[in-house]
Write a protein that holds these residues in place. Sequence first.
Motif: not given
Length: 263
Positions: A5-8, A10-11, A196-197, A199, A241, A261, A263
């Motif tokens: 997953k990208s940071p977007r 995950i947020e 990393e990434g 979920t 992460t 978490y 960001p």
Amino acid sequence: MITLKSPREIEAMAKSGAILAGMHVGLRDIIKPGISSWDIEEFARKYFKEHDAVAAQIGFEGYEYATCVSVNDEICHGFPRKNLILKEGDLVKVDTVVDYHGAFSDSCWSYAVGKANPEVERLMEVTKKAMYLGIDQAKVGNRIGDIGAAIQKYVEEENGYGDVREFIGHGIGPTMHESPNVPHYGEAGKGVRLREGMTITIEPMVNVGDWRADMSDPDGWVARTADGSLSCQYEHTIVITKDGPKILTSQDPDIDAKYLYRP
């Protein structure tokens, strides 16, 4: 296929998880002797609607409810029922999945109805700690087997309980169930390497007695302990992460401080 997953993304899952966690916190004031398990279903539906979220379990493989409400010897997938009245000392597990604008989160929590007896208290304590021991193994470079091995050792070897095998954790987002499978038993150093990434959910189900499940219920959904013993479950959705595992469905920022978490 395993998706990172990208940071977007995950947020977005963290926002979904916050809604789900808020619903579970609200249940602390709802669950008491004399209510029906259907009252839990109604509360969850109303809470999700008020927070612009969708109860993702409704319609999943024919399931008709926002929640699974499993009581005492029911391991998982119990229907919420108007005629199931909760009584003092019952052990209730509430499992549900939220879709918030396409971002999924999944969490189960256990509740004692009224005052818990020592057997229920100990089972809840062991099951929750087992979940956190599994979460602690969800680090970049570790393997899926490290999660299951830590849980199984604590549940079975150290506490003499049954570590359910028939139901496991899983990858999640942007759909409910994705790869990889996440068993709560197994051998350290084996299985998919964690990156990393990723979920995933970690959701041990622990029985006072034997680990086996009885799937003979005619409704085709509810699973019970084969020996009639009590069963407990806790579940969080986490993201892996570079700074370790982070919980996306946390109910307590103080207890989960190192897992939050940011960001």
